[in-house]
Design a protein around this motif. Structure first.
Motif, PDB file in Angstrom:
ATOM      1  N   ILE A  77     -66.015  40.973  21.164  1.00 31.23           N
ATOM      2  CA  ILE A  77     -66.985  40.385  20.249  1.00 31.23           C
ATOM      3  C   ILE A  77     -68.330  40.201  20.940  1.00 31.23           C
ATOM      4  N   LYS A  78     -69.058  41.283  20.992  1.00 29.44           N
ATOM      5  CA  LYS A  78     -70.398  41.229  21.565  1.00 29.44           C
ATOM      6  C   LYS A  78     -71.295  42.223  20.867  1.00 29.44           C
ATOM      7  N   VAL A  79     -72.578  41.987  21.008  1.00 33.44           N
ATOM      8  CA  VAL A  79     -73.574  42.888  20.448  1.00 33.44           C
ATOM      9  C   VAL A  79     -73.677  44.093  21.382  1.00 33.44           C
ATOM     10  N   ASP A  80     -73.576  45.275  20.803  1.00 30.36           N
ATOM     11  CA  ASP A  80     -73.633  46.512  21.571  1.00 30.36           C
ATOM     12  C   ASP A  80     -74.886  47.279  21.167  1.00 30.36           C
ATOM     13  N   GLU A  81     -76.019  46.938  21.787  1.00 25.67           N
ATOM     14  CA  GLU A  81     -77.270  47.587  21.428  1.00 25.67           C
ATOM     15  C   GLU A  81     -77.323  49.041  21.890  1.00 25.67           C
TER      16      GLU A  81
END
Length: 90
Positions: free
Chosen positions: A29-33
């Protein structure tokens, strides 16, 4: 000419180039830019309206089948704001 992959925003259902959408990865659960993290992910537009609708309707939680805490929503919001250049009027 290189073919650019298309992805769909889970909120507004708009199809865009992969690099025009923000990816949220399920396994940690993390932002994957960068769009290169391993695991299942969901895409949303770099748009505060899509973000607010996703948060209110819990669309991300249903799509990823996992509970998302406020810190993660704050990371998503910050990623959208930084991509759009500061304060975003959504």
């Amino acid at each position: 000419m290189k073919n650019i992959p298309q992805r769909t925003c889970i909120v507004c259902r708009t199809q865009k180039n992969k690099n025009e959408l923000l990816r949220i990865v399920k396994n940690i659960i993390k932002v994957d830019e960068s769009g290169k993290e391993h695991g299942r992910g969901a895409y949303i537009c770099y748009n505060m309206d899509c973000f607010e609708r996703a948060k209110k309707s819990k669309k991300l939680e249903r799509t990823l089948e996992i509970k998302i805490n406020d810190d993660t929503y704050e990371q998503i919001k910050n990623a959208i704001e930084s991509k759009m250049g500061g304060d975003v009027i959504g």
